[in-house]
Design a protein around this motif. Structure first.
Motif, PDB file in Angstrom:
ATOM      1  N   PRO A  57     -19.535   6.855  -5.498  1.00 21.29           N
ATOM      2  CA  PRO A  57     -19.193   6.958  -4.063  1.00 21.29           C
ATOM      3  C   PRO A  57     -19.302   5.625  -3.327  1.00 21.29           C
ATOM      4  CG  PRO A  57     -20.647   8.740  -4.725  1.00 21.29           C
ATOM      5  CD  PRO A  57     -20.607   7.782  -5.866  1.00 21.29           C
ATOM      6  N   PHE A  58     -20.317   4.834  -3.675  1.00 26.02           N
ATOM      7  CA  PHE A  58     -20.479   3.537  -3.019  1.00 26.02           C
ATOM      8  C   PHE A  58     -19.370   2.567  -3.416  1.00 26.02           C
ATOM      9  CE2 PHE A  58     -24.764   5.339  -3.452  1.00 26.02           C
ATOM     10  CZ  PHE A  58     -25.169   5.338  -2.119  1.00 26.02           C
ATOM     11  N   MET A  59     -18.952   2.626  -4.692  1.00 26.96           N
ATOM     12  CA  MET A  59     -17.875   1.751  -5.144  1.00 26.96           C
ATOM     13  C   MET A  59     -16.559   2.096  -4.464  1.00 26.96           C
ATOM     14  SD  MET A  59     -19.189  -0.491  -7.023  1.00 26.96           S
ATOM     15  CE  MET A  59     -17.640  -1.245  -7.491  1.00 26.96           C
ATOM     16  N   VAL A  60     -16.312   3.397  -4.269  1.00 25.11           N
ATOM     17  CA  VAL A  60     -15.099   3.821  -3.563  1.00 25.11           C
ATOM     18  C   VAL A  60     -15.112   3.292  -2.139  1.00 25.11           C
ATOM     19  CG1 VAL A  60     -13.837   5.803  -2.665  1.00 25.11           C
ATOM     20  CG2 VAL A  60     -14.729   5.845  -5.005  1.00 25.11           C
TER      21      VAL A  60
ATOM     22  N   LEU B 112      -0.908 -11.462  -6.189  1.00 32.58           N
ATOM     23  CA  LEU B 112      -1.953 -10.702  -6.870  1.00 32.58           C
ATOM     24  C   LEU B 112      -2.101  -9.311  -6.253  1.00 32.58           C
ATOM     25  CD1 LEU B 112      -4.686 -13.463  -7.342  1.00 32.58           C
ATOM     26  CD2 LEU B 112      -3.257 -12.435  -9.098  1.00 32.58           C
ATOM     27  N   TYR B 113      -2.001  -9.220  -4.927  1.00 32.58           N
ATOM     28  CA  TYR B 113      -2.107  -7.899  -4.278  1.00 32.58           C
ATOM     29  C   TYR B 113      -0.949  -7.001  -4.675  1.00 32.58           C
ATOM     30  CZ  TYR B 113      -5.661 -10.063  -1.265  1.00 32.58           C
ATOM     31  OH  TYR B 113      -6.776 -10.701  -0.785  1.00 32.58           O
ATOM     32  N   SER B 114       0.229  -7.585  -4.807  1.00 29.27           N
ATOM     33  CA  SER B 114       1.385  -6.767  -5.196  1.00 29.27           C
ATOM     34  C   SER B 114       1.302  -6.312  -6.644  1.00 29.27           C
ATOM     35  CB  SER B 114       2.682  -7.553  -4.977  1.00 29.27           C
ATOM     36  OG  SER B 114       2.758  -8.630  -5.885  1.00 29.27           O
ATOM     37  N   SER B 115       0.677  -7.136  -7.509  1.00 28.74           N
ATOM     38  CA  SER B 115       0.564  -6.769  -8.912  1.00 28.74           C
ATOM     39  C   SER B 115      -0.457  -5.645  -9.140  1.00 28.74           C
ATOM     40  CB  SER B 115       0.164  -7.979  -9.755  1.00 28.74           C
ATOM     41  OG  SER B 115      -1.111  -8.450  -9.401  1.00 28.74           O
ATOM     42  N   GLU B 116      -1.313  -5.360  -8.147  1.00 27.76           N
ATOM     43  CA  GLU B 116      -2.337  -4.335  -8.300  1.00 27.76           C
ATOM     44  C   GLU B 116      -1.844  -2.933  -7.972  1.00 27.76           C
ATOM     45  OE1 GLU B 116      -5.656  -5.406  -5.933  1.00 27.76           O
ATOM     46  OE2 GLU B 116      -6.196  -7.175  -7.139  1.00 27.76           O
ATOM     47  N   VAL B 117      -0.691  -2.816  -7.355  1.00 30.47           N
ATOM     48  CA  VAL B 117      -0.234  -1.507  -6.883  1.00 30.47           C
ATOM     49  C   VAL B 117       0.679  -0.822  -7.875  1.00 30.47           C
ATOM     50  CG1 VAL B 117      -0.423  -2.243  -4.492  1.00 30.47           C
ATOM     51  CG2 VAL B 117       1.772  -2.446  -5.638  1.00 30.47           C
ATOM     52  N   ASN B 118       0.880  -1.420  -9.033  1.00 28.64           N
ATOM     53  CA  ASN B 118       1.796  -0.824 -10.002  1.00 28.64           C
ATOM     54  C   ASN B 118       1.184  -0.866 -11.396  1.00 28.64           C
ATOM     55  OD1 ASN B 118       4.009   0.303 -11.158  1.00 28.64           O
ATOM     56  ND2 ASN B 118       5.446  -1.320 -10.561  1.00 28.64           N
TER      57      ASN B 118
ATOM     58  N   ASN C 140      -2.069   7.809  -8.819  1.00 29.72           N
ATOM     59  CA  ASN C 140      -3.106   7.913  -9.855  1.00 29.72           C
ATOM     60  C   ASN C 140      -3.710   6.541 -10.169  1.00 29.72           C
ATOM     61  OD1 ASN C 140      -2.936  10.690 -10.233  1.00 29.72           O
ATOM     62  ND2 ASN C 140      -1.225  10.495 -11.679  1.00 29.72           N
ATOM     63  N   HIS C 141      -2.841   5.548 -10.260  1.00 31.47           N
ATOM     64  CA  HIS C 141      -3.317   4.185 -10.512  1.00 31.47           C
ATOM     65  C   HIS C 141      -4.139   3.672  -9.336  1.00 31.47           C
ATOM     66  CE1 HIS C 141      -3.321  -0.016 -11.786  1.00 31.47           C
ATOM     67  NE2 HIS C 141      -2.864  -0.345 -10.581  1.00 31.47           N
ATOM     68  N   MET C 142      -3.729   3.986  -8.113  1.00 27.53           N
ATOM     69  CA  MET C 142      -4.458   3.538  -6.923  1.00 27.53           C
ATOM     70  C   MET C 142      -5.833   4.183  -6.849  1.00 27.53           C
ATOM     71  SD  MET C 142      -2.452   1.330  -5.539  1.00 27.53           S
ATOM     72  CE  MET C 142      -3.085   1.107  -3.887  1.00 27.53           C
ATOM     73  N   PHE C 143      -5.922   5.468  -7.201  1.00 26.70           N
ATOM     74  CA  PHE C 143      -7.228   6.137  -7.214  1.00 26.70           C
ATOM     75  C   PHE C 143      -8.136   5.550  -8.293  1.00 26.70           C
ATOM     76  CE2 PHE C 143      -5.346   9.850  -4.881  1.00 26.70           C
ATOM     77  CZ  PHE C 143      -6.276   9.859  -3.846  1.00 26.70           C
TER      78      PHE C 143
ATOM     79  N   MET D 199       0.825  -1.211   0.000  1.00 30.56           N
ATOM     80  CA  MET D 199       0.000   0.000   0.000  1.00 30.56           C
ATOM     81  C   MET D 199       0.861   1.264   0.000  1.00 30.56           C
ATOM     82  SD  MET D 199      -3.201  -0.701  -0.223  1.00 30.56           S
ATOM     83  CE  MET D 199      -2.666  -1.941  -1.399  1.00 30.56           C
ATOM     84  N   LEU D 200       1.894   1.268   0.828  1.00 28.19           N
ATOM     85  CA  LEU D 200       2.771   2.440   0.890  1.00 28.19           C
ATOM     86  C   LEU D 200       3.468   2.665  -0.442  1.00 28.19           C
ATOM     87  CD1 LEU D 200       4.363   2.048   4.449  1.00 28.19           C
ATOM     88  CD2 LEU D 200       2.682   3.750   3.709  1.00 28.19           C
ATOM     89  N   TYR D 201       3.943   1.583  -1.039  1.00 29.90           N
ATOM     90  CA  TYR D 201       4.612   1.709  -2.338  1.00 29.90           C
ATOM     91  C   TYR D 201       3.639   2.219  -3.402  1.00 29.90           C
ATOM     92  CZ  TYR D 201       6.969   0.419  -6.663  1.00 29.90           C
ATOM     93  OH  TYR D 201       7.522   0.452  -7.904  1.00 29.90           O
ATOM     94  N   GLY D 202       2.428   1.664  -3.410  1.00 27.68           N
ATOM     95  CA  GLY D 202       1.448   2.061  -4.420  1.00 27.68           C
ATOM     96  C   GLY D 202       0.998   3.502  -4.273  1.00 27.68           C
TER      97      GLY D 202
END
Length: 225
Positions: A141-144, A219-225, A124-127, A115-118
């Motif tokens: 708003p509900f999806m966020v 999979l979680y690590s691949s989502e932050v980049n 922008n990718h995380m948002f 999370m910190l790295y992402g």
């Protein structure tokens, strides 16, 4: 008298008032170094085959985020949990992976580092990951909120999944074995067969759970980049 059914999983062995049950967590490290000092044998080739398969699979999951050596952390995670799960199946060896103390200590720092790295490098990718493509404006708003909650509970789900699966099988085997004193002789043989089948099932669960934890972490690590 036992006050709590789950107290059978509590650390009980102590030396100089120090609990030494957690030392079993590091027993798996004993099995690794000897392969580097002996002539390669079947065990070495089998373990090397498993590691190469895992490396290729993790490399595929990481996709564009892969760089040389990035799969080592997930292979190490798989090996560490696998050794501890298997060691817990032996009599009188403390099962450290059946405690949230260990499983949360593994999953929480791993998730927090992702999370910190992402958020620091790819905010922008995380948002954009908070809102799936094609979501109507009124539902954004509900999806966020839903995506945020699902992201926050990830380390907890990883830890609880491992702990619950390891406790469930051990608890069932303990409950069945405690009824053996009140059974007839012909029923004891049936109980032994059931215990053997449960032990085989627990061996499969030990492999599957370590594999699941490693795959989900990848999979979680691949989502932050």
């Amino acid at each position: 008298m036992m006050n709590n059914l789950f107290s059978i999983f509590d650390p009980s062995t102590n030396l100089f008032n120090l609990s030494i049950n957690w030392i079993s967590t590091f027993l798996g490290l004993i099995f690794i170094p000897y392969s580097f000092w002996l002539i390669p044998n079947r065990h070495y080739y089998l373990w090397n085959f498993i590691l190469m398969k895992l490396h290729n699979e993790f490399k595929t999951l990481l996709k564009n985020n892969y760089f040389q050596g990035s799969t080592f952390i997930f292979i190490s995670l798989f090996s560490f949990i696998l050794f501890n799960n298997f060691l817990g199946l032996f009599p009188y060896i403390f099962t450290s992976t059946s405690h949230l103390t260990l499983s949360l200590s593994i999953s929480l720092p791993l998730w927090l580092s992702f999370m910190l790295y992402g958020w620091i490098n790819n905010y922008n990718h995380m948002f954009s990951h908070m809102i799936p493509q094609g979501t109507p404006i009124i539902l954004m708003p509900f999806m966020v909120l839903i995506e945020t909650i699902s992201n926050i509970i990830r380390p907890g789900t990883l830890a609880v999944r491992l702990t619950a699966n390891m406790i469930a099988g051990h608890l069932l085997m303990t409950l069945l074995s405690s009824t053996g004193n009140n059974m007839a002789t012909y029923m004891i043989s049936l109980l032994i067969m059931i215990q053997i089948l449960l032990l085989i099932l627990e061996s499969a669960v030990a492999v599957i759970q370590s594999y699941v934890i490693a795959i989900l972490s990848t999979l979680y690590s691949s989502e932050v980049n």
